[in-house]
Design a protein around this motif. Sequence first.
Motif, mmCIF file in Angstrom:
data_model
loop_
_atom_site.group_PDB
_atom_site.id
_atom_site.type_symbol
_atom_site.label_atom_id
_atom_site.label_comp_id
_atom_site.label_asym_id
_atom_site.label_seq_id
_atom_site.Cartn_x
_atom_site.Cartn_y
_atom_site.Cartn_z
ATOM 1 N N SER A 235 -40.765 35.383 -42.384
ATOM 2 C CA SER A 235 -41.558 34.154 -42.254
ATOM 3 C C SER A 235 -40.702 32.903 -42.449
ATOM 4 C CB SER A 235 -42.674 34.152 -43.307
ATOM 5 O OG SER A 235 -42.090 34.073 -44.605
ATOM 6 N N ALA A 236 -39.433 33.105 -42.864
ATOM 7 C CA ALA A 236 -38.610 31.937 -43.189
ATOM 8 C C ALA A 236 -37.225 32.015 -42.547
ATOM 9 C CB ALA A 236 -38.468 31.806 -44.716
ATOM 10 N N PRO A 237 -37.184 32.026 -41.227
ATOM 11 C CA PRO A 237 -35.886 32.163 -40.547
ATOM 12 C C PRO A 237 -34.909 31.052 -40.923
ATOM 13 C CG PRO A 237 -37.654 31.593 -38.978
ATOM 14 C CD PRO A 237 -38.307 31.925 -40.277
ATOM 15 N N GLU A 238 -35.423 29.922 -41.348
ATOM 16 C CA GLU A 238 -34.519 28.809 -41.666
ATOM 17 C C GLU A 238 -33.655 29.103 -42.883
ATOM 18 O OE1 GLU A 238 -37.716 28.964 -42.102
ATOM 19 O OE2 GLU A 238 -38.377 27.896 -43.886
ATOM 20 N N HIS A 239 -34.034 30.114 -43.677
ATOM 21 C CA HIS A 239 -33.224 30.469 -44.846
ATOM 22 C C HIS A 239 -32.131 31.490 -44.535
ATOM 23 C CE1 HIS A 239 -35.684 28.004 -47.266
ATOM 24 N NE2 HIS A 239 -36.766 28.805 -47.260
ATOM 25 N N GLY A 240 -32.110 31.980 -43.312
ATOM 26 C CA GLY A 240 -31.099 33.002 -42.998
ATOM 27 C C GLY A 240 -30.393 32.713 -41.688
ATOM 28 N N HIS A 241 -29.601 33.695 -41.268
ATOM 29 C CA HIS A 241 -28.952 33.627 -39.952
ATOM 30 C C HIS A 241 -29.204 34.964 -39.277
ATOM 31 C CE1 HIS A 241 -27.121 29.899 -41.186
ATOM 32 N NE2 HIS A 241 -26.522 30.499 -42.208
ATOM 33 N N ASN A 242 -30.022 34.963 -38.253
ATOM 34 C CA ASN A 242 -30.492 36.211 -37.649
ATOM 35 C C ASN A 242 -29.381 36.900 -36.833
ATOM 36 O OD1 ASN A 242 -31.795 38.230 -36.217
ATOM 37 N ND2 ASN A 242 -33.720 37.074 -36.116
ATOM 38 N N ALA A 243 -28.859 37.976 -37.403
ATOM 39 C CA ALA A 243 -27.751 38.688 -36.756
ATOM 40 C C ALA A 243 -28.202 39.361 -35.462
ATOM 41 C CB ALA A 243 -27.169 39.729 -37.716
ATOM 42 N N HIS A 244 -29.406 39.859 -35.483
ATOM 43 C CA HIS A 244 -29.965 40.530 -34.297
ATOM 44 C C HIS A 244 -30.066 39.542 -33.131
ATOM 45 C CE1 HIS A 244 -33.411 43.291 -32.677
ATOM 46 N NE2 HIS A 244 -32.630 42.841 -31.716
ATOM 47 N N LYS A 245 -30.595 38.362 -33.439
ATOM 48 C CA LYS A 245 -30.776 37.354 -32.400
ATOM 49 C C LYS A 245 -29.414 36.919 -31.841
ATOM 50 C CE LYS A 245 -32.935 32.944 -32.666
ATOM 51 N NZ LYS A 245 -34.195 32.273 -33.094
ATOM 52 N N ALA A 246 -28.460 36.703 -32.726
ATOM 53 C CA ALA A 246 -27.124 36.283 -32.289
ATOM 54 C C ALA A 246 -26.504 37.347 -31.381
ATOM 55 C CB ALA A 246 -26.232 36.034 -33.506
ATOM 56 N N ALA A 247 -26.608 38.608 -31.819
ATOM 57 C CA ALA A 247 -26.013 39.696 -31.035
ATOM 58 C C ALA A 247 -26.701 39.834 -29.677
ATOM 59 C CB ALA A 247 -26.096 41.006 -31.818
ATOM 60 N N SER A 248 -28.003 39.620 -29.672
ATOM 61 C CA SER A 248 -28.728 39.714 -28.399
ATOM 62 C C SER A 248 -28.280 38.624 -27.441
ATOM 63 C CB SER A 248 -30.234 39.618 -28.640
ATOM 64 O OG SER A 248 -30.644 40.655 -29.497
ATOM 65 N N HIS A 249 -28.091 37.433 -27.974
ATOM 66 C CA HIS A 249 -27.555 36.363 -27.131
ATOM 67 C C HIS A 249 -26.180 36.737 -26.594
ATOM 68 C CE1 HIS A 249 -30.117 32.731 -27.079
ATOM 69 N NE2 HIS A 249 -30.744 33.391 -28.050
ATOM 70 N N LEU A 250 -25.387 37.313 -27.473
ATOM 71 C CA LEU A 250 -24.047 37.716 -27.040
ATOM 72 C C LEU A 250 -24.139 38.734 -25.902
ATOM 73 C CD1 LEU A 250 -20.968 37.685 -27.396
ATOM 74 C CD2 LEU A 250 -21.238 39.529 -29.073
ATOM 75 N N ALA A 251 -25.017 39.734 -26.078
ATOM 76 C CA ALA A 251 -25.148 40.776 -25.054
ATOM 77 C C ALA A 251 -25.476 40.147 -23.701
ATOM 78 C CB ALA A 251 -26.221 41.777 -25.461
ATOM 79 N N VAL A 252 -26.360 39.159 -23.718
ATOM 80 C CA VAL A 252 -26.745 38.508 -22.460
ATOM 81 C C VAL A 252 -25.579 37.680 -21.910
ATOM 82 C CG1 VAL A 252 -28.299 36.816 -21.420
ATOM 83 C CG2 VAL A 252 -29.191 38.521 -23.020
ATOM 84 N N ARG A 253 -24.894 36.979 -22.795
ATOM 85 C CA ARG A 253 -23.763 36.164 -22.325
ATOM 86 C C ARG A 253 -22.656 37.009 -21.723
ATOM 87 N NH1 ARG A 253 -22.496 30.801 -25.692
ATOM 88 N NH2 ARG A 253 -24.657 30.209 -26.049
ATOM 89 N N LEU A 254 -22.478 38.188 -22.308
ATOM 90 C CA LEU A 254 -21.387 39.044 -21.805
ATOM 91 C C LEU A 254 -21.639 39.515 -20.374
ATOM 92 C CD1 LEU A 254 -20.534 41.152 -24.990
ATOM 93 C CD2 LEU A 254 -19.099 39.416 -23.922
ATOM 94 N N ASP A 255 -22.859 39.331 -19.923
ATOM 95 C CA ASP A 255 -23.160 39.655 -18.527
ATOM 96 C C ASP A 255 -22.315 38.803 -17.567
ATOM 97 O OD1 ASP A 255 -24.826 41.708 -17.557
ATOM 98 O OD2 ASP A 255 -26.051 40.227 -16.494
#
Length: 424
Positions: A235-255
């Motif tokens: 409920s509080a994404p602002e307190h963390g750094h979402n590793a899953h989200k970052a990696a997913s972005h990376l996977a898409v960028r690597l395309d």
Amino acid sequence: MESPLPDLVAKIDSYREEVIAFETQLTKIPALGPENGGDGERDKAEYVTTWVNQYLRPDDLQEYRAPDERVSYGYRPNLVATFCGNTPTSFKKNTKGKSGRTVWIMTHLDVVPPGDLSKWTGDPWTVRVVDGKLIGRGVEDNQQGLTSSVFAVKAYRDLDLIPQHNVGLVFVSDEETGSKHGIQYLLKQHRQLFGRDDLIIIPDAGDTKGTMIEVAEKSILWLKFHTKGKQTHGSAPEHGHNAHKAASHLAVRLDALYKKFGKRDPMFSPPISTFEPTKREANVPNVNTIPGEDVMYFDCRILPNYKIAEVMKTIKALVKEVEKKFKVRIKISFAQHDQAAPPTSPEAPVVQAIIRAMKELRGRRPKPMGIGGGTVAAYFRRAGIPAAVWGTMAETAHSPDEYCLIKNILDDAKIFAHIFSQKL
Ligand SMILES: [Zn+2]
């Protein structure tokens, strides 16, 4: 002089029962490397040595022992049998078959374990003959090619014919588990065996019609991306750094790699380099936690004209961008990387020799092709010696109830016999 081919073909056809007996004996001697829980290839090598000496009377037969402490007798056997040919160059040499052009056929002695025995319909080490097939572990991989090669030579011996060029049969160990004690050892310690003008045929893969000649491979690049962010409540994404989200972005960028390394080579199927996200490790067990860690993998198969290093440069730049944007650290490690060997030219004599034999004996024109990665031929190619992988296979290697067609053994032997008779 009349062509010896019809006689050779008829002779080879007469070997059917002998071929079955030979394959049966080979299969009875499980040659498993130590990684596969076995004690190596010695017993099988001894059987082959005795057989070759008795029926093929080689001009020379050497055993090269690659030291290996893991087997009880301390080495892995590699056999090299040579037969003198008819060309003027080979007359000059001694009887050891060491000069002049040589046509080599290389096969491997080792097999893979049977795997789940309940999936077999009989004992893997006892050959069964069913509908023109031989069933048993190793009958196809690689005893089919091995058997074809020895019976091709036997036809010459039995008919008192001399091949146009020197012929060499190589029986190596350790193919299924990395080749370090097999062909890699021979090429490192006994490189002088093989000349740059020699033809290397490796009958260890192929399609059901023999219409594919493997001459090239893609580089293999398996990458692991370990992303570290900061775990927090869902409920509080602002307190963390979402590793899953970052990696997913990376996977898409690597395309983007598809575009950047977008050359095409019609010799390969698919004709492009591929960059695919594959495995992903489990992260948090519950829905309401934002994961602080993520591990994903990529399997990249890259056309041989690109260097792995240049691909890595692009990947690292994309990783940097994602790290910055999502405030994570991403560690890249290699699960495997293997720069492809330089391809064997489709014009190379070994490729042309196979095509000629196929056209004449089967009325088909096989196609030189590239594959997705990793064959033993690469070791020869890296050493500057063109090598072609070819055979007519049922393609059941490593499966339960592995089988091969007796007809394919005989027909491929005819192709080899044809090549031995060619003026190269
Ligand atoms: Zn094999």
